[in-house]
Motif scaffolding. Structure first.
Motif, mmCIF file in Angstrom:
data_model
loop_
_atom_site.group_PDB
_atom_site.id
_atom_site.type_symbol
_atom_site.label_atom_id
_atom_site.label_comp_id
_atom_site.label_asym_id
_atom_site.label_seq_id
_atom_site.Cartn_x
_atom_site.Cartn_y
_atom_site.Cartn_z
ATOM 1 N N LEU A 104 -13.515 63.786 103.898
ATOM 2 C CA LEU A 104 -13.209 63.149 105.207
ATOM 3 C C LEU A 104 -13.442 64.251 106.345
ATOM 4 N N VAL A 105 -13.222 65.624 106.008
ATOM 5 C CA VAL A 105 -13.434 66.763 106.840
ATOM 6 C C VAL A 105 -14.242 67.571 106.332
ATOM 7 N N ALA A 106 -15.257 68.043 107.149
ATOM 8 C CA ALA A 106 -16.250 69.111 106.556
ATOM 9 C C ALA A 106 -15.592 70.718 106.793
ATOM 10 N N PRO A 107 -15.912 71.332 105.819
ATOM 11 C CA PRO A 107 -15.241 72.799 105.870
ATOM 12 C C PRO A 107 -16.293 73.639 106.915
ATOM 13 N N THR A 108 -15.557 74.672 107.564
ATOM 14 C CA THR A 108 -16.338 75.812 108.274
ATOM 15 C C THR A 108 -16.681 76.702 107.245
ATOM 16 N N LEU A 109 -15.932 77.240 106.515
ATOM 17 C CA LEU A 109 -16.317 78.001 105.256
ATOM 18 C C LEU A 109 -15.940 77.702 104.029
ATOM 19 N N GLY A 110 -16.582 78.114 103.083
ATOM 20 C CA GLY A 110 -15.999 77.696 101.553
ATOM 21 C C GLY A 110 -16.539 76.269 101.285
ATOM 22 N N GLY A 111 -15.675 75.740 100.308
ATOM 23 C CA GLY A 111 -16.140 74.552 99.858
ATOM 24 C C GLY A 111 -15.347 73.943 98.743
ATOM 25 N N VAL A 112 -15.398 72.668 98.374
ATOM 26 C CA VAL A 112 -14.800 71.765 97.485
ATOM 27 C C VAL A 112 -15.796 71.349 96.388
ATOM 28 N N ARG A 113 -15.483 71.332 95.162
ATOM 29 C CA ARG A 113 -16.360 70.825 93.979
ATOM 30 C C ARG A 113 -15.464 69.862 93.202
ATOM 31 N N ILE A 114 -16.037 68.518 93.114
ATOM 32 C CA ILE A 114 -15.402 67.744 92.298
ATOM 33 C C ILE A 114 -16.184 67.496 90.946
ATOM 34 N N ASP A 115 -15.470 67.772 89.743
ATOM 35 C CA ASP A 115 -16.148 68.050 88.435
ATOM 36 C C ASP A 115 -17.556 68.781 88.468
ATOM 37 N N GLY A 116 -17.530 69.942 89.267
ATOM 38 C CA GLY A 116 -18.411 70.737 89.499
ATOM 39 C C GLY A 116 -19.447 70.510 90.511
ATOM 40 N N ARG A 117 -19.398 69.409 91.137
ATOM 41 C CA ARG A 117 -20.336 68.880 92.064
ATOM 42 C C ARG A 117 -19.749 69.322 93.680
ATOM 43 N N ALA A 118 -20.647 69.810 94.237
ATOM 44 C CA ALA A 118 -20.257 70.280 95.930
ATOM 45 C C ALA A 118 -20.051 69.229 96.803
ATOM 46 N N VAL A 119 -18.759 68.967 97.376
ATOM 47 C CA VAL A 119 -18.672 67.746 98.101
ATOM 48 C C VAL A 119 -19.248 67.768 99.306
ATOM 49 N N GLU A 120 -19.384 68.791 100.020
ATOM 50 C CA GLU A 120 -20.248 69.344 101.143
ATOM 51 C C GLU A 120 -21.698 69.096 101.136
ATOM 52 N N GLY A 121 -22.140 69.055 99.796
ATOM 53 C CA GLY A 121 -23.800 68.894 99.617
ATOM 54 C C GLY A 121 -24.203 67.390 99.509
ATOM 55 N N LEU A 122 -23.160 66.497 99.473
ATOM 56 C CA LEU A 122 -23.295 64.853 99.173
ATOM 57 C C LEU A 122 -23.996 64.541 100.369
ATOM 58 N N SER A 123 -24.769 63.624 100.254
ATOM 59 C CA SER A 123 -25.180 62.604 101.350
ATOM 60 C C SER A 123 -24.292 61.549 101.686
ATOM 61 N N ALA A 124 -24.430 60.882 102.909
ATOM 62 C CA ALA A 124 -23.276 59.823 103.264
ATOM 63 C C ALA A 124 -23.306 58.663 102.170
#
Length: 372
Positions: A104-124
């Protein structure tokens, strides 16, 4: 030794210990890595982010460029089937942190992974799938559709998935039954109490069977009795269904009731993370100690916190032995059975101290406090 004295005497963990890297077996359910969320003029945010990325002190970069850090360099892992409570005062960054987990919020730096998958890299489309199948969120306000009945509200997520009406209503009725709402399925949200609305919101999330639950102060607006019931029900459901949960709260007593671990945020930073007992007895900062009050420490004391250390005389003459993590009611039961003293043992069975009635009574006297 009093609980307060025990907490003060213990070597406090460093603030750096709040950077949690304990993954356990396999990939963690959630991994947050060096997460920053900066707000301000876009040029200033980019400049501050570049400075931090190049190794500048984060606090200095934020101050130099005149931006605001809602989340400041947070790293943590959430293990599978764990309930992690993130707590802090208003403006501490806890809600902003949890909104990064489902994108719901995009990071400025760093990131979040769910089960090893980067959330910020997901398409809509991938984010939409994540929120409807894998990660469910419950907000402080249930935000129910006023024009839909309870049953129709609960089936909404399954409707979005395209499931047949008969299937989604069967699943919804199952959850309404589990949450004691079956008799309310034809009512509208305006006809429900606050506690019932929150249960409908919880059912709407659980019916989609997400692996991960995100809850942003879901019970804070409810009456104390209803809150206690929902807290207990939530923990039971998480255990029975093997759910992973991140639970946001500003109430330390609520965190003590529901959490496997607690993370404390102050000014966007995660200043300490640990078990409820660790946070209570070994606060890392003055801000954490303000939550972990002496009254709470006394009420949640364990045998090891109250034990008097061994003297040169060796082990006390005690028939009963209690583990150091035995809670206060267990200690009281042992002393009520007629024991003058009990030995306290560590995980290896070694006697590390002893407790007698006078020590426990003094502790209880302080816990009760002075009469009005």
């Amino acid at each position: 030794m009093t609980v307060a004295a025990t907490a003060a005497a213990a070597e406090p963990p460093s603030v750096e210990a709040a950077t949690d890297t304990a993954v356990g077996a396999g990939i963690p359910a959630i991994a947050v890595d060096g997460l920053w969320k900066l707000f301000g003029p876009s040029r200033a945010v980019r400049a501050a982010a570049t400075a931090i990325r190049q190794g500048a002190d984060g606090a200095r970069a934020v101050a130099d460029h005149g931006v605001f850090a809602a989340v400041a360099g947070v790293s943590l892992t959430v293990r599978r089937r764990e309930i992690l409570c993130v707590m802090g005062l208003s403006g501490s960054g806890k809600s902003t942190l949890v909104r990064h987990i489902n994108g719901l919020v995009a990071p400025t730096l760093g990131g979040v992974r769910i089960d090893g998958r980067a959330v910020e890299g997901l398409s809509a489309d991938q984010l939409r799938e994540l929120r409807t199948t894998q990660v469910g969120m419950v907000f402080q306000s249930a935000s129910l559709f006023p024009h839909r009945t309870v049953l129709e509200n609960v089936t909404f997520g399954l409707e979005v998935r395209g499931l047949p009406r008969a299937v989604r209503e069967e699943r919804a009725r199952d959850w309404l039954g589990r949450l004691h709402l079956r008799d309310a399925e034809d009512r509208f949200p305006t006809e429900l109490s606050g506690g019932m609305q929150q249960r409908v919101g919880l059912a709407r999330t659980l019916v989609t069977d997400p692996d991960i639950l995100l809850l942003d102060e879901p019970f804070s607006a409810l009456d104390p009795i209803i809150r206690r019931d929902l807290q207990a029900q939530f923990v039971t459901l998480c255990r029975e269904l093997d759910k992973t949960a991140v639970f946001i709260t500003h109430d330390f007593e609520e965190a003590l009731k529901v959490a496997d671990r607690i993370g404390v945020m102050v000014g966007g930073r995660l200043v300490q993370i640990g078990t409820p007992h660790e946070i209570l007895m070994r606060p890392a900062t003055e801000q954490v100690a303000a939550f972990a009050t002496d009254g709470l420490r006394r009420r949640h004391a364990r045998a090891g916190d109250l034990a008097r250390p061994l003297t040169t005389g060796g082990e006390p003459a005690a028939r009963t032995r209690l583990p150091a993590d035995a809670p206060l009611p267990v200690v009281l039961d042992a002393l009520c059975e007629g024991e003058a003293a009990v030995a306290v043992v560590d995980a290896a069975g070694r006697v590390v101290g002893h407790l007698d009635r006078a020590t426990v009574l003094r502790h209880l006297r302080h816990a009760v406090g002075d009469p009005d």
